[in-house]
Write an enzyme that holds these catalytic residues in place. Structure first.
Site, PDB file in Angstrom:
ATOM      1  N   CYS A  91       0.859  -1.189   0.000  1.00 21.53           N
ATOM      2  CA  CYS A  91       0.000   0.000   0.000  1.00 21.53           C
ATOM      3  C   CYS A  91       0.894   1.238   0.000  1.00 21.53           C
ATOM      4  CB  CYS A  91      -0.924   0.020   1.206  1.00 21.53           C
ATOM      5  SG  CYS A  91      -1.883   1.544   1.285  1.00 21.53           S
ATOM      6  N   CYS A  94      -0.187   3.711   3.116  1.00 20.31           N
ATOM      7  CA  CYS A  94       0.183   3.277   4.474  1.00 20.31           C
ATOM      8  C   CYS A  94       1.645   2.851   4.551  1.00 20.31           C
ATOM      9  CB  CYS A  94      -0.689   2.105   4.923  1.00 20.31           C
ATOM     10  SG  CYS A  94      -2.449   2.443   4.910  1.00 20.31           S
ATOM     11  N   CYS A 105      -8.788   2.052   2.403  1.00 14.91           N
ATOM     12  CA  CYS A 105      -9.997   2.891   2.353  1.00 14.91           C
ATOM     13  C   CYS A 105      -9.557   4.349   2.427  1.00 14.91           C
ATOM     14  CB  CYS A 105     -10.935   2.562   3.507  1.00 14.91           C
ATOM     15  SG  CYS A 105     -12.330   3.704   3.562  1.00 14.91           S
ATOM     16  N   HIS A 118     -17.168   0.510   2.746  1.00 11.07           N
ATOM     17  CA  HIS A 118     -17.181   1.563   3.766  1.00 11.07           C
ATOM     18  C   HIS A 118     -18.639   1.915   4.034  1.00 11.07           C
ATOM     19  CE1 HIS A 118     -15.618   5.022   6.020  1.00 11.07           C
ATOM     20  NE2 HIS A 118     -16.742   5.586   5.610  1.00 11.07           N
ATOM     21  N   CYS A 119     -19.062   1.754   5.287  1.00 11.86           N
ATOM     22  CA  CYS A 119     -20.461   2.041   5.629  1.00 11.86           C
ATOM     23  C   CYS A 119     -20.583   3.509   6.036  1.00 11.86           C
ATOM     24  CB  CYS A 119     -20.935   1.128   6.752  1.00 11.86           C
ATOM     25  SG  CYS A 119     -22.616   1.509   7.268  1.00 11.86           S
TER      26      CYS A 119
HETATM   27 ZN   LIG Z   1      -3.319   1.482   3.056  1.00 11.75          ZN
HETATM   28 ZN   LIG Z   2     -13.498   3.108   5.347  1.00 13.32          ZN
END
Ligand SMILES: [Zn+2]
Ligand SMILES: [Zn+2]
Length: 270
Positions: A91, A94, A105, A118-119
């Site tokens: 990633c 990150c 996300c 994703h809620c």
């Molecule tokens: Zn990430």
């Molecule tokens: Zn999320």
């Protein structure tokens, strides 16, 4: 700069809706049903003490499961552990090596283990460790809405006749009818409007329930939901165990019960 601000305000907006839903709207809905609707319906239809107690227990049980599963969905950490340096992809945001089914996300700004989606209403990603709570939240919210709609229907009938109910529905859905009807709009229309909103929420949460439960039963995440899979009973049982855990019989009735996921399934996803 503007985009960054818009992103932050969208996140704040999402958080406000989430906390309002958990700590204000859901408890207020429960108090309204329990303190206002229930006593009138129980008294009007002459329920006995046993039936009365049964409804109080059922209503409280649904409420605790809705709120409990919401809270657990929000506070269960399902992100990739940054100290673990094993995985299959990298990633860039990150700066970590993550497992194959983990995805980043943009809103949560972390990589989520076996990310489903994703809620918006919970302001959280649904992934490996909180999918159990999310599915049970959808299940109990649907049961609660159907339960309260039946109560609300009988409550409305204690206030108005069935004929007036139909008349009121016409008034709500057809603005022209308001001018043709001799009876002016009244508080009765508010009761009926509330019942209509209840029906709309059942429809909407029902669609979400069908979509997510189908994915859960097939053992796929939202992005793979178009993949068609042939399931047998063993696969179905394993898929459900991978969500509700080894103590699924406790998990489905109590949100705070411990129910660890099968070890081999966790190892595949971390
Ligand atoms: Zn990430
Ligand atoms: Zn999320």
């Amino acid at each position: 700069m503007i985009f960054k601000f818009a992103k932050i305000s969208a996140r704040v907006y999402e958080k406000v809706i989430c906390y309002a839903l958990v700590y204000v709207i859901t408890p207020c809905f429960f108090i309204f049903e329990m303190a206002l609707v229930r006593p009138i319906v129980i008294k009007h239809y002459n329920y006995g003490i046993l039936l009365h107690a049964f409804h109080v227990i059922c209503g409280t049980f649904c409420f605790l499961n809705v709120v409990g599963n919401m809270i657990m969905s929000i506070f269960t950490n399902t992100s990739v552990n940054k100290s673990v340096r094993v995985g299959e992809s990298y990633c860039d945001t990150c700066k970590i090596i993550r497992p194959a089914k983990a995805w980043h996300c943009k809103l949560c700004n972390v990589c989520i283990l076996r990310r489903d989606h994703h809620c918006f209403f919970l302001s959280r990603c649904i992934g490996l460790y909180n999918q159990r709570y999310f599915i049970l939240y959808l299940t109990y919210i649907l049961i609660s809405l159907i339960y309260s709609a039946i109560y609300n229907y009988y409550f409305v009938l204690t206030r108005i006749q069935e004929y007036d109910l139909v008349l009121s529905l016409f008034r709500i859905f057809n603005p022209f009818f308001r001018y043709m009807s001799t009876e002016p709009p009244s508080i009765k229309d508010v009761y009926v409007l509330f019942l209509c909103l209840n029906g709309g929420l059942i429809f909407w949460s029902g669609l979400l329930f069908i979509y997510h439960v189908r994915n859960a039963m097939s053992g796929v995440v939202a992005r793979d939901s178009r993949l068609k899979r042939r399931l047998n009973m063993t696969m179905l049982k394993n898929n459900l165990m991978n969500i509700f855990g080894t103590r699924w019989y406790l998990a489905i009735v109590w949100p705070f019960a411990e129910s660890p996921l099968p070890q081999e399934y966790v190892m595949k996803n971390i």
